[in-house]
Every structure is written in C-alpha cells, then in structure tokens.
Design a protein around this motif. Structure first.
Motif, PDB file in Angstrom:
ATOM      1  N   ASP A  58       0.863  -1.182   0.000  1.00 35.26           N
ATOM      2  CA  ASP A  58       0.000   0.000   0.000  1.00 35.26           C
ATOM      3  C   ASP A  58       0.897   1.229   0.000  1.00 35.26           C
ATOM      4  O   ASP A  58       2.066   1.143  -0.361  1.00 35.26           O
ATOM      5  CB  ASP A  58      -0.986  -0.025   1.174  1.00 35.26           C
ATOM      6  N   GLN A  59       0.401   2.364   0.437  1.00 38.08           N
ATOM      7  CA  GLN A  59       1.164   3.613   0.364  1.00 38.08           C
ATOM      8  C   GLN A  59       2.529   3.530   1.052  1.00 38.08           C
ATOM      9  O   GLN A  59       3.512   4.032   0.532  1.00 38.08           O
ATOM     10  CB  GLN A  59       0.361   4.763   0.978  1.00 38.08           C
ATOM     11  N   GLY A  60       2.597   2.924   2.219  1.00 32.75           N
ATOM     12  CA  GLY A  60       3.849   2.939   2.955  1.00 32.75           C
ATOM     13  C   GLY A  60       4.445   1.574   3.235  1.00 32.75           C
ATOM     14  O   GLY A  60       5.636   1.457   3.490  1.00 32.75           O
ATOM     15  N   ASP A  61       3.639   0.525   3.207  1.00 33.01           N
ATOM     16  CA  ASP A  61       4.115  -0.817   3.549  1.00 33.01           C
ATOM     17  C   ASP A  61       4.676  -1.498   2.309  1.00 33.01           C
ATOM     18  O   ASP A  61       4.047  -1.500   1.242  1.00 33.01           O
ATOM     19  CB  ASP A  61       2.981  -1.656   4.138  1.00 33.01           C
ATOM     20  N   PHE A  62       5.839  -2.111   2.471  1.00 35.11           N
ATOM     21  CA  PHE A  62       6.486  -2.770   1.341  1.00 35.11           C
ATOM     22  C   PHE A  62       7.283  -3.967   1.828  1.00 35.11           C
ATOM     23  O   PHE A  62       7.564  -4.112   3.019  1.00 35.11           O
ATOM     24  CB  PHE A  62       7.419  -1.798   0.598  1.00 35.11           C
ATOM     25  N   VAL A  63       7.629  -4.838   0.887  1.00 38.12           N
ATOM     26  CA  VAL A  63       8.481  -5.989   1.188  1.00 38.12           C
ATOM     27  C   VAL A  63       9.635  -6.035   0.196  1.00 38.12           C
ATOM     28  O   VAL A  63       9.539  -5.516  -0.914  1.00 38.12           O
ATOM     29  CB  VAL A  63       7.701  -7.324   1.143  1.00 38.12           C
ATOM     30  N   ASN A  64      10.707  -6.672   0.619  1.00 42.10           N
ATOM     31  CA  ASN A  64      11.846  -6.940  -0.242  1.00 42.10           C
ATOM     32  C   ASN A  64      11.491  -8.164  -1.095  1.00 42.10           C
ATOM     33  O   ASN A  64      11.042  -9.187  -0.563  1.00 42.10           O
ATOM     34  CB  ASN A  64      13.080  -7.210   0.627  1.00 42.10           C
ATOM     35  N   VAL A  65      11.697  -8.058  -2.391  1.00 36.54           N
ATOM     36  CA  VAL A  65      11.309  -9.123  -3.318  1.00 36.54           C
ATOM     37  C   VAL A  65      11.993 -10.440  -2.952  1.00 36.54           C
ATOM     38  O   VAL A  65      11.346 -11.500  -2.917  1.00 36.54           O
ATOM     39  CB  VAL A  65      11.641  -8.717  -4.777  1.00 36.54           C
ATOM     40  N   GLU A  66      13.279 -10.416  -2.657  1.00 36.14           N
ATOM     41  CA  GLU A  66      14.008 -11.653  -2.352  1.00 36.14           C
ATOM     42  C   GLU A  66      13.537 -12.265  -1.032  1.00 36.14           C
ATOM     43  O   GLU A  66      13.394 -13.486  -0.923  1.00 36.14           O
ATOM     44  CB  GLU A  66      15.511 -11.412  -2.330  1.00 36.14           C
ATOM     45  N   CYS A  67      13.274 -11.444  -0.022  1.00 31.64           N
ATOM     46  CA  CYS A  67      12.762 -11.966   1.253  1.00 31.64           C
ATOM     47  C   CYS A  67      11.399 -12.628   1.048  1.00 31.64           C
ATOM     48  O   CYS A  67      11.146 -13.715   1.581  1.00 31.64           O
ATOM     49  CB  CYS A  67      12.658 -10.856   2.293  1.00 31.64           C
ATOM     50  N   LEU A  68      10.526 -11.976   0.263  1.00 30.54           N
ATOM     51  CA  LEU A  68       9.218 -12.567  -0.024  1.00 30.54           C
ATOM     52  C   LEU A  68       9.374 -13.875  -0.795  1.00 30.54           C
ATOM     53  O   LEU A  68       8.665 -14.852  -0.519  1.00 30.54           O
ATOM     54  CB  LEU A  68       8.352 -11.581  -0.811  1.00 30.54           C
ATOM     55  N   ASN A  69      10.312 -13.929  -1.730  1.00 26.66           N
ATOM     56  CA  ASN A  69      10.546 -15.171  -2.467  1.00 26.66           C
ATOM     57  C   ASN A  69      11.003 -16.292  -1.542  1.00 26.66           C
ATOM     58  O   ASN A  69      10.637 -17.458  -1.741  1.00 26.66           O
ATOM     59  CB  ASN A  69      11.551 -14.949  -3.600  1.00 26.66           C
ATOM     60  N   GLN A  70      11.793 -15.963  -0.525  1.00 27.99           N
ATOM     61  CA  GLN A  70      12.211 -16.990   0.439  1.00 27.99           C
ATOM     62  C   GLN A  70      11.005 -17.495   1.235  1.00 27.99           C
ATOM     63  O   GLN A  70      10.877 -18.701   1.489  1.00 27.99           O
ATOM     64  CB  GLN A  70      13.300 -16.454   1.379  1.00 27.99           C
ATOM     65  N   LEU A  71      10.109 -16.589   1.626  1.00 29.09           N
ATOM     66  CA  LEU A  71       8.900 -17.003   2.339  1.00 29.09           C
ATOM     67  C   LEU A  71       8.038 -17.898   1.446  1.00 29.09           C
ATOM     68  O   LEU A  71       7.527 -18.933   1.900  1.00 29.09           O
ATOM     69  CB  LEU A  71       8.113 -15.777   2.791  1.00 29.09           C
ATOM     70  N   ARG A  72       7.894 -17.531   0.192  1.00 28.90           N
ATOM     71  CA  ARG A  72       7.123 -18.353  -0.753  1.00 28.90           C
ATOM     72  C   ARG A  72       7.772 -19.732  -0.919  1.00 28.90           C
ATOM     73  O   ARG A  72       7.071 -20.736  -1.030  1.00 28.90           O
ATOM     74  CB  ARG A  72       7.019 -17.651  -2.106  1.00 28.90           C
ATOM     75  N   ARG A  73       9.092 -19.775  -0.942  1.00 31.95           N
ATOM     76  CA  ARG A  73       9.810 -21.053  -1.066  1.00 31.95           C
ATOM     77  C   ARG A  73       9.554 -21.928   0.164  1.00 31.95           C
ATOM     78  O   ARG A  73       9.325 -23.132   0.046  1.00 31.95           O
ATOM     79  CB  ARG A  73      11.313 -20.795  -1.251  1.00 31.95           C
ATOM     80  N   ILE A  74       9.574 -21.319   1.340  1.00 29.48           N
ATOM     81  CA  ILE A  74       9.292 -22.077   2.566  1.00 29.48           C
ATOM     82  C   ILE A  74       7.907 -22.704   2.470  1.00 29.48           C
ATOM     83  O   ILE A  74       7.722 -23.896   2.737  1.00 29.48           O
ATOM     84  CB  ILE A  74       9.400 -21.181   3.817  1.00 29.48           C
ATOM     85  N   HIS A  75       6.920 -21.903   2.066  1.00 24.63           N
ATOM     86  CA  HIS A  75       5.558 -22.428   1.922  1.00 24.63           C
ATOM     87  C   HIS A  75       5.518 -23.554   0.880  1.00 24.63           C
ATOM     88  O   HIS A  75       4.929 -24.613   1.128  1.00 24.63           O
ATOM     89  CB  HIS A  75       4.588 -21.311   1.540  1.00 24.63           C
ATOM     90  N   ALA A  76       6.148 -23.339  -0.269  1.00 25.71           N
ATOM     91  CA  ALA A  76       6.108 -24.325  -1.349  1.00 25.71           C
ATOM     92  C   ALA A  76       6.753 -25.650  -0.934  1.00 25.71           C
ATOM     93  O   ALA A  76       6.266 -26.726  -1.295  1.00 25.71           O
ATOM     94  CB  ALA A  76       6.809 -23.772  -2.595  1.00 25.71           C
ATOM     95  N   GLU A  77       7.831 -25.583  -0.164  1.00 27.42           N
ATOM     96  CA  GLU A  77       8.570 -26.801   0.197  1.00 27.42           C
ATOM     97  C   GLU A  77       8.056 -27.477   1.463  1.00 27.42           C
ATOM     98  O   GLU A  77       8.460 -28.596   1.762  1.00 27.42           O
ATOM     99  CB  GLU A  77      10.059 -26.489   0.324  1.00 27.42           C
ATOM    100  N   THR A  78       7.165 -26.797   2.208  1.00 30.47           N
ATOM    101  CA  THR A  78       6.701 -27.382   3.470  1.00 30.47           C
ATOM    102  C   THR A  78       5.183 -27.459   3.593  1.00 30.47           C
ATOM    103  O   THR A  78       4.679 -28.226   4.411  1.00 30.47           O
ATOM    104  CB  THR A  78       7.206 -26.557   4.672  1.00 30.47           C
ATOM    105  N   GLY A  79       4.459 -26.650   2.838  1.00 27.13           N
ATOM    106  CA  GLY A  79       3.013 -26.562   3.009  1.00 27.13           C
ATOM    107  C   GLY A  79       2.607 -25.734   4.218  1.00 27.13           C
ATOM    108  O   GLY A  79       1.425 -25.658   4.560  1.00 27.13           O
ATOM    109  N   ALA A  80       3.567 -25.076   4.868  1.00 26.58           N
ATOM    110  CA  ALA A  80       3.267 -24.270   6.047  1.00 26.58           C
ATOM    111  C   ALA A  80       2.416 -23.067   5.674  1.00 26.58           C
ATOM    112  O   ALA A  80       2.534 -22.515   4.576  1.00 26.58           O
ATOM    113  CB  ALA A  80       4.565 -23.806   6.716  1.00 26.58           C
ATOM    114  N   VAL A  81       1.562 -22.673   6.603  1.00 28.21           N
ATOM    115  CA  VAL A  81       0.719 -21.500   6.433  1.00 28.21           C
ATOM    116  C   VAL A  81       1.107 -20.459   7.471  1.00 28.21           C
ATOM    117  O   VAL A  81       1.759 -20.767   8.468  1.00 28.21           O
ATOM    118  CB  VAL A  81      -0.775 -21.860   6.539  1.00 28.21           C
ATOM    119  N   ILE A  82       0.681 -19.231   7.223  1.00 25.40           N
ATOM    120  CA  ILE A  82       1.105 -18.113   8.066  1.00 25.40           C
ATOM    121  C   ILE A  82       0.031 -17.763   9.080  1.00 25.40           C
ATOM    122  O   ILE A  82      -1.160 -17.784   8.767  1.00 25.40           O
ATOM    123  CB  ILE A  82       1.410 -16.886   7.184  1.00 25.40           C
TER     124      ILE A  82
END
Length: 182
Positions: A58-82
């Motif tokens: 949104d206007q002020g909140d952002f994420v680092n693309v590589e950090c988000l990709n690592q989180l997505r990888r964790i989910h993909a390889e484990t099925g873990a949810v947040i």
C-alpha cells in the motif's frame, strides 16, 4: 479456522479429507524487519519508491522481493501456512489482502499481535498451545520478550538481514521435521 471445512479438500473421489491439527505447520510472521530490511529503507530514501528490490503493498508498507521469495519457497517446500503477528495484521480481515499480495495462505492473526515484545510472544505461544501444530517457526526482527517462553529454538531474529536463504533453509528443515540440533 482450525478444524473447519476450510482445512478440508476433496480426495480423488474418496470424499472430504480434513487436515488434522497434528498436520498443521505454522509460520508466525512479523513483517517489518523480516520481509524488508534497513537497506531497503535506505535504497528507497536514496532512489525513490521505484527501487526494483521492493514491492509495495500500500502507500507505505512494502516488502523486499528476495525476502518474499524466500517465504514463498518455505511455503512451497513445506506446506506451512502463516499466522500474522505483525502490525500489518491490524484487524480481523487484514490477512485476506496480505495473503493475496504474498500469494501464500494466511490463517489470520494472533490475539495480541502488534507492538512486539512480550505480548506478541504471548499471543504466539497461546496460538501454538491452542492449535498444537506439527511444526512451527517464528520470524521476528526483535526477540525481546520471547525469553519468557519456550519456543524450542524455533525463533529466528532477522533484524539486520531480513529473511535470508540460510534462515529459510533452516526453517524448511524444521517445518519438514528434518532438523537436527546436533
């Protein structure tokens, strides 16, 4: 919620199969300092909002693309949810938009999630005790207050670097039940 039809899926014609509580894998997620870093703030200050290393929610909140990709990888390889523990999860519905943005399932948020410290840790412990997940990891950039609870070496402080590949690899091992502390 836990044990509801949202945890069920159709099993190749064999009716509904529901995920038992013991199969649940959870990532307790703080966002600022985990999915973005000080370096990101400096890049934005120097180069403006269009810096390629970040994505804006949104206007002020952002994420680092590589950090988000690592989180997505964790989910993909484990099925873990947040389960959300960040101030980003400021109301009962905020996880819906964040889940769409991250492209990762988010169950909701802990009862005491904002501000960090003892109350955040307490909310995570209560959630873990209530849901009894098979495995869990906690990502936070500040660990003050967590020492009052036994999180069994599953807490990762990401203050300087964000969610790195090495941290993600360790989290994947824990969530998949393959972690050897020796």
């Amino acid at each position: 919620g836990i044990g509801t039809r949202s945890n069920c899926r159709n099993s190749s014609g064999n009716g509904m199969v529901c995920m038992g509580v013991s199969q649940l894998k959870i990532i307790a997620l703080d966002i600022d300092g985990v999915l973005n870093t000080r370096e990101d703030y400096e890049n934005i200050r120097e180069h403006g909002r269009l810096h390629p290393s970040v994505l804006y929610y949104d206007q002020g909140d952002f994420v680092n693309v590589e950090c988000l990709n690592q989180l997505r990888r964790i989910h993909a390889e484990t099925g873990a949810v947040i389960i959300g523990t960040s101030a980003w999860f400021h109301n009962d519905d905020s996880h819906v938009g964040i889940s769409e943005f991250f492209q990762i399932p988010i169950l909701g948020r802990t009862n005491t999630n904002t501000g960090g410290g003892y109350w955040r840790a307490k909310g995570i412990m209560e959630y873990i005790q209530e849901t009894q997940p098979a495995e869990y990891v906690i990502f936070d950039d500040m660990i003050e207050g967590y020492e009052r609870f036994d999180f069994q070496h599953r807490l990762f402080c990401t203050a300087r670097c964000g969610l790195t590949r090495d941290i993600a690899n360790t989290a994947i091992s824990i969530l998949n039940g393959e972690y050897d502390e020796g």
